[in-house]
Design a protein around this motif. Structure first.
Motif, PDB file in Angstrom:
ATOM      1  N   ARG A   5      10.258   0.301   2.350  1.00  0.00           N
ATOM      2  CA  ARG A   5      10.015  -1.094   2.748  1.00  0.00           C
ATOM      3  C   ARG A   5       8.437  -1.648   2.471  1.00  0.00           C
ATOM      4  N   LYS A   6       8.284  -2.748   2.403  1.00  0.00           N
ATOM      5  CA  LYS A   6       6.907  -3.303   2.086  1.00  0.00           C
ATOM      6  C   LYS A   6       6.122  -3.215   3.629  1.00  0.00           C
ATOM      7  N   ASP A   7       6.750  -3.482   4.486  1.00  0.00           N
ATOM      8  CA  ASP A   7       6.001  -4.008   5.771  1.00  0.00           C
ATOM      9  C   ASP A   7       6.778  -3.292   7.168  1.00  0.00           C
ATOM     10  N   GLU A 103      -4.778  -3.949  -0.205  1.00  0.00           N
ATOM     11  CA  GLU A 103      -3.431  -3.465  -0.089  1.00  0.00           C
ATOM     12  C   GLU A 103      -2.549  -3.600   1.140  1.00  0.00           C
ATOM     13  N   LYS A 123       1.403 -10.091  -1.271  1.00  0.00           N
ATOM     14  CA  LYS A 123       1.871  -9.073  -1.923  1.00  0.00           C
ATOM     15  C   LYS A 123       1.596  -7.811  -1.020  1.00  0.00           C
ATOM     16  N   ALA A 125       0.846  -4.949   1.819  1.00  0.00           N
ATOM     17  CA  ALA A 125       1.803  -4.684   3.088  1.00  0.00           C
ATOM     18  C   ALA A 125       1.215  -5.260   4.389  1.00  0.00           C
ATOM     19  N   LEU A 302       3.593   3.827   4.030  1.00  0.00           N
ATOM     20  CA  LEU A 302       3.663   2.417   3.424  1.00  0.00           C
ATOM     21  C   LEU A 302       2.755   2.285   1.986  1.00  0.00           C
TER      22      LEU A 302
END
Ligand code: CP
Length: 308
Positions: A5-7, A103, A123, A125, A302
């Motif tokens: 997952r991104k977040d 990032e 974009k 996280a 992440l």
């Protein structure tokens, strides 16, 4: 293996397997914190930001230390001395930082859902470090790590959460996480500070603190959030302490080997006595140390760092 997952925005959305992965990774990170040289190259060359629109001691410091222990480059925005004071929006603030190469953004915000709003628009996280009265996922995870270390797991445990449940993002994250992992959760506090969501999530709610404490394996005492109280929700502080404060006599209702937790900062003498906070059942400072390990794990998972 990283998180797919991104977040990380809340424990409501994390699956039990993801929670276990974070806790297992945090266990391996804990060793780094106790070394003389607290530095591994896992996130060398990676860049993160802490962006706090509300005060913090533990969460902000531990995220910043977590990044530094993993060799990430860590920057911080103190909103009071940034262009936020000139009216710059959250989205513009983060987009500007993002194009400098950041990032990952760790964010605390007074509005519930603010990190979710941001996560959909950048974009980078996004990690929720507490959003309004909604969730505080890394606090939930560090509470779970502390419980797992001392009790070996969650199934069959009775966890009592005491106090200002209504305003507590910690309570919401604890409830989501602990219920998913098989613990029984009971909450107690004044009826005005018991939200309806508790029973919807399968949590027993009581206005009698003694009922919740009886036979508890874990007692988590919440901070009375004086800054968020609206008129009529709270009796006098003296009355609150008399009816819902956790002291030695009340803690004795829990199991003999019960853990005593508090997310901090404590209102000593209000929701908890100093005798109990600093007593033999207390794991409050262990929670703080575990907070660094959990945050190292999340940054590592992440950003897909090299093995530490
Ligand atoms: N428990 C917690 O979130 O503490 P801080 O507000 O100091 O970060």
């Amino acid at each position: 293996m990283g998180l797919k997952r991104k977040d990380v925005l809340g424990l409501e959305e994390l699956a039990a397997g993801e929670i276990t992965l974070i806790l297992d990774t945090a266990e391996s990170m804990k060793d780094i914190i106790t070394r003389t040289i607290k530095k591994v190259p896992a996130l060398r060359g990676r860049t993160m930001l802490t962006l706090f629109y509300e005060p913090s001691t533990r969460t902000r410091t531990s995220f910043e230390l977590a990044g530094k222990y993993l060799s990430a480059d860590v920057t911080s925005i103190a909103t009071a001395t940034s262009s936020v004071t000139k009216g710059e929006t959250l989205k513009d603030t983060v987009r500007n930082i993002e194009v400098m190469g950041t990032e990952l953004v760790v964010m605390r915000h007074p509005a519930g859902g603010a990190p979710h709003f941001l996560a959909q628009r950048v974009k980078a996280a996004v990690v929720n470090a507490g959003d309004g009265m909604h969730e505080h996922p890394t606090q939930g995870l560090l509470d779970m790590l502390t419980i797992r270390q001392r009790k070996g797991g969650f199934k069959g445990l009775r966890v009592a959460i005491i106090g200002d449940i209504y305003h507590s993002r910690v309570a919401r994250s604890d409830i989501w996480g602990l219920r998913k992992m098989g613990a029984e959760v009971v909450v107690a506090g004044p009826s005005t500070l018991l939200p309806p969501f508790a029973e919807e999530l399968g949590v027993k709610a009581s206005t009698r603190v003694e009922e919740a404490l009886e036979g508890a394996d874990v007692v988590n005492v919440l901070r009375l959030q004086l800054e968020r109280q609206q008129k009529g929700l709270l009796p006098t502080l003296r009355e609150y302490t008399r009816r819902w404060g956790v002291d030695r006599e009340r803690l004795a209702l829990a199991k003999r080997d019960a853990l005593l937790m508090h997310p901090g900062p404590m209102n000593r003498g209000v929701e908890i006595t100093t005798e109990v906070a600093d007593g033999p059942h207390s794991v409050i400072l262990d929670q703080v140390t575990n907070g660094v390990a959990v945050r190292m794990a999340i940054l590592f998972l992440l950003l897909g760092g090299e093995a530490a």
